[in-house]
Write a protein that holds these residues in place. Structure first.
Motif, PDB file in Angstrom:
ATOM      1  N   ASN A   9       0.905  -1.255   0.098  1.00 57.62           N
ATOM      2  CA  ASN A   9       0.020  -0.066  -0.153  1.00 57.62           C
ATOM      3  C   ASN A   9       0.853   1.180  -0.192  1.00 57.62           C
ATOM      4  N   ALA A  10       2.200   1.271   0.692  1.00 56.13           N
ATOM      5  CA  ALA A  10       2.896   2.508   0.903  1.00 56.13           C
ATOM      6  C   ALA A  10       3.364   2.724  -0.453  1.00 56.13           C
ATOM      7  N   PHE A  11       4.096   1.729  -1.298  1.00 57.11           N
ATOM      8  CA  PHE A  11       4.581   1.852  -2.731  1.00 57.11           C
ATOM      9  C   PHE A  11       3.670   2.368  -3.576  1.00 57.11           C
ATOM     10  N   MET A  15       3.674   5.912  -5.610  1.00 59.30           N
ATOM     11  CA  MET A  15       3.516   6.075  -6.881  1.00 59.30           C
ATOM     12  C   MET A  15       2.482   6.803  -7.592  1.00 59.30           C
ATOM     13  N   ASN A  16       1.354   6.375  -6.953  1.00 59.27           N
ATOM     14  CA  ASN A  16       0.123   7.213  -7.538  1.00 59.27           C
ATOM     15  C   ASN A  16       0.379   8.486  -7.579  1.00 59.27           C
ATOM     16  N   ASP A  17       0.786   9.087  -6.384  1.00 59.35           N
ATOM     17  CA  ASP A  17       0.812  10.485  -6.191  1.00 59.35           C
ATOM     18  C   ASP A  17       1.778  11.100  -7.076  1.00 59.35           C
ATOM     19  N   LEU A  18       3.029  10.466  -7.551  1.00 60.54           N
ATOM     20  CA  LEU A  18       4.187  10.642  -8.321  1.00 60.54           C
ATOM     21  C   LEU A  18       3.600  10.933  -9.517  1.00 60.54           C
ATOM     22  N   LEU A  25      -2.621  14.202 -18.898  1.00 58.66           N
ATOM     23  CA  LEU A  25      -4.112  14.153 -18.766  1.00 58.66           C
ATOM     24  C   LEU A  25      -4.698  12.685 -19.138  1.00 58.66           C
ATOM     25  N   THR A  26      -4.134  12.121 -20.175  1.00 59.97           N
ATOM     26  CA  THR A  26      -4.863  10.600 -20.339  1.00 59.97           C
ATOM     27  C   THR A  26      -4.543   9.872 -19.323  1.00 59.97           C
ATOM     28  N   ILE A  27      -3.341   9.730 -18.800  1.00 59.53           N
ATOM     29  CA  ILE A  27      -3.187   8.672 -17.464  1.00 59.53           C
ATOM     30  C   ILE A  27      -4.071   9.298 -16.324  1.00 59.53           C
ATOM     31  N   ASN A  28      -4.283  10.742 -16.066  1.00 57.79           N
ATOM     32  CA  ASN A  28      -4.992  11.017 -14.925  1.00 57.79           C
ATOM     33  C   ASN A  28      -6.268  10.589 -15.295  1.00 57.79           C
ATOM     34  N   ARG A  29      -6.864  10.641 -16.512  1.00 57.63           N
ATOM     35  CA  ARG A  29      -8.366  10.473 -16.525  1.00 57.63           C
ATOM     36  C   ARG A  29      -8.515   9.044 -16.527  1.00 57.63           C
TER      37      ARG A  29
ATOM     38  N   VAL E  97      -2.202  -2.905 -16.435  1.00 57.31           N
ATOM     39  CA  VAL E  97      -0.705  -2.125 -16.896  1.00 57.31           C
ATOM     40  C   VAL E  97      -0.274  -1.374 -15.636  1.00 57.31           C
ATOM     41  N   ILE E  98      -1.368  -0.942 -14.866  1.00 53.23           N
ATOM     42  CA  ILE E  98      -0.859   0.149 -13.634  1.00 53.23           C
ATOM     43  C   ILE E  98       0.218  -0.478 -12.810  1.00 53.23           C
ATOM     44  N   PRO E  99       0.228  -1.502 -12.152  1.00 56.02           N
ATOM     45  CA  PRO E  99       1.314  -1.841 -11.327  1.00 56.02           C
ATOM     46  C   PRO E  99       2.634  -1.932 -12.065  1.00 56.02           C
ATOM     47  N   HIS E 100       2.697  -2.280 -13.371  1.00 57.84           N
ATOM     48  CA  HIS E 100       4.116  -2.161 -14.129  1.00 57.84           C
ATOM     49  C   HIS E 100       4.375  -0.793 -14.289  1.00 57.84           C
ATOM     50  N   LEU E 101       3.209   0.140 -14.545  1.00 56.37           N
ATOM     51  CA  LEU E 101       3.658   1.653 -14.672  1.00 56.37           C
ATOM     52  C   LEU E 101       4.166   2.307 -13.330  1.00 56.37           C
ATOM     53  N   ARG E 102       3.650   1.712 -12.551  1.00 55.00           N
ATOM     54  CA  ARG E 102       4.381   2.210 -11.210  1.00 55.00           C
ATOM     55  C   ARG E 102       5.798   1.815 -11.069  1.00 55.00           C
ATOM     56  N   ARG E 103       6.099   0.543 -11.303  1.00 51.51           N
ATOM     57  CA  ARG E 103       7.448   0.349 -11.468  1.00 51.51           C
ATOM     58  C   ARG E 103       8.296   0.868 -12.403  1.00 51.51           C
ATOM     59  N   ALA E 104       7.641   1.264 -13.394  1.00 52.99           N
ATOM     60  CA  ALA E 104       8.430   1.780 -14.619  1.00 52.99           C
ATOM     61  C   ALA E 104       8.829   3.324 -14.229  1.00 52.99           C
ATOM     62  N   VAL E 105       7.695   3.892 -13.575  1.00 46.67           N
ATOM     63  CA  VAL E 105       8.151   5.301 -13.026  1.00 46.67           C
ATOM     64  C   VAL E 105       9.066   5.373 -12.091  1.00 46.67           C
ATOM     65  N   ALA E 106       9.208   4.312 -11.242  1.00 45.02           N
ATOM     66  CA  ALA E 106       9.932   4.206 -10.192  1.00 45.02           C
ATOM     67  C   ALA E 106      11.635   4.021 -10.769  1.00 45.02           C
ATOM     68  N   ARG E 107      11.477   3.204 -11.833  1.00 36.56           N
ATOM     69  CA  ARG E 107      12.865   3.015 -12.597  1.00 36.56           C
ATOM     70  C   ARG E 107      13.340   4.399 -13.257  1.00 36.56           C
TER      71      ARG E 107
END
Lengths: 115, 115, 115, 115, 115, 115
Positions: A9-11, A15-18, A25-29, E97-107
């Motif tokens: 949950n922390a990760f 990452m969601n905040d980041l 806009l596409t990602i946020n929507r 795709v979202i969990p992979h997106l989170r890890r991609a952004v961390a990378r």
């Protein structure tokens, strides 16, 4: 199982905040659409969360499974109901689902223990 | 859409018989297991058929979608409920689900017209 | 190849209208999001359509490939560029991509012939 | 089943020629690599074709399945052996494999009838 | 995120050497083909790396995503461009795709921090 | 590689017991069917385990790969044979298979070292 539910949950939250802060806009929507997709309508939220769970199981997305196991339990799904969701996913998706089923059951144990 | 529902059912039935006649024990047991997986238990058959439908949609298996659209309708699922199943599948599986969604909707029209 | 590009477009258009008419908010918002995802931003539309094309190719979605082959060509992508997109998709996705590559090339021929 | 084996082979051959003529080095090398991957080595060609068949089945690629059913039969695989390959693919890949299994069995019938 | 980029690279490098040393001709040729597939041609290397990135994202291959995030950044892709690649992948591939997106952004953060 | 083979086996065994204890008939029958699917028939067990291995590789299921690498080795498959299975999987499944191939080779090393 690498991470605890708290670490997951922390990760996820960090990452969601980041991601949101990048203002694509596409990602946020998409994120907004995703969070509304399980709101009650003709089907109740518990049923929709179980639909999300079986879809995540056959697509073998561990983090998605974790999320929907937690949400299904919060919406009142019993172990028997969740195992019937698992059973449909296993028959539809085959033996490659089994490793994800093992981790899903470990998560469910963690959820039940944390109440 | 290539085949009508009647053609789909005829091919499905003919091949199932041919496969069963080959007497491969693993295959025949799998078919038996598959047909029992949607029997009512802690969850009702309508809910289980909708679980099978969303799993088929995100895995993009047109014949499986056809089967579960027919069965969901037989179990009393309304258009509104089926479209909410489609909506979860679309958000989980993304835009690659759309061509299968179009064919699923065409099948649903065919099912409703044949009543 | 079953359908011509004209048949493909007619079925696509008819089903999109039918789906929109069902007024499922999640589905309708997803369709709106999908159509805006390829608008020019930091990357141009031609590049984004080629990104959509390679994603469709490795996910082996024939209708999605058709759509992005048409759009990439409309945005001015040359045969050489489109074949380089195909090459990346083939190496990433392996030999199971080949049947879809054959149909993609047939579509590209159809697009070039219809100009 | 839309196309006969003869139609399948004609389209496959025509498109392979068209693709080769485009002189994309990566694509042409991949095709060469693909055709050599089933040559006898530590494992015989029949075993390798059955490996290709089960991989195609679980990835649900009908054209790939057709190709490897034909090649496995040419290499002397019996119906019993091919159905055991199907059984492994069915258990590994689940019920979504079934529609592809039906078409695979129809292809095998076509192959046996054409001898 | 389990491993740092340094650990990822060390394991990758050690296993690539071990695999190459086994002298399987098909595998070694595939690795050579893979490394040449992103060379500049009608499309530049930056564009090809972004094609590889979106393909890896929709196929949900974390190690492949890491590799192409690093390479895209090395070729000069900006955060805005990479997030537009992510946006196409998210819409095409859906919420799984979202969990992979989170890890991609961390990378990506790790890559930017290491410059 | 996160877990050792011993850790993998311990988690696998503990979760299998927990799942069996839940008495979901569909799940328990599937597990029974899965364990019988590799019994010798027209094809020997070594061949069937290699079929399971290539299917697991192209579906990119690390735990399934680990299981079938161990079993193939137990049934007498040589490194050369296992690498030919890997080669077929790599050509069929493409470069996204590579990270799983690296982990499969690390597992094979672990199996050979533990004899």
């Amino acid at each position: 199982m690498t991470d605890s539910l708290a670490d997951f949950n922390a990760f996820r939250s960090r990452m969601n905040d980041l991601i949101a802060g990048k203002s694509n806009l596409t990602i946020n929507r998409f994120f907004a659409l995703d969070s509304r997709a399980y709101d009650a309508g003709a089907l109740g939220t518990k049923t929709k969360e179980m639909l999300g769970l079986v879809a995540s199981l056959v697509l073998r997305c561990d983090d998605c499974i974790t999320y929907h196991v937690v949400r299904s339990a919060e919406e009142g799904a019993t172990d028997e109901e969740i195992f019937e969701v698992f059973a449909v996913g296993l028959v539809v998706g085959g033996s490659i689902v089994i490793p994800h089923l093992r981790r899903a059951v470990a998560r469910l144990e963690e959820v039940r223990a944390s109440r």
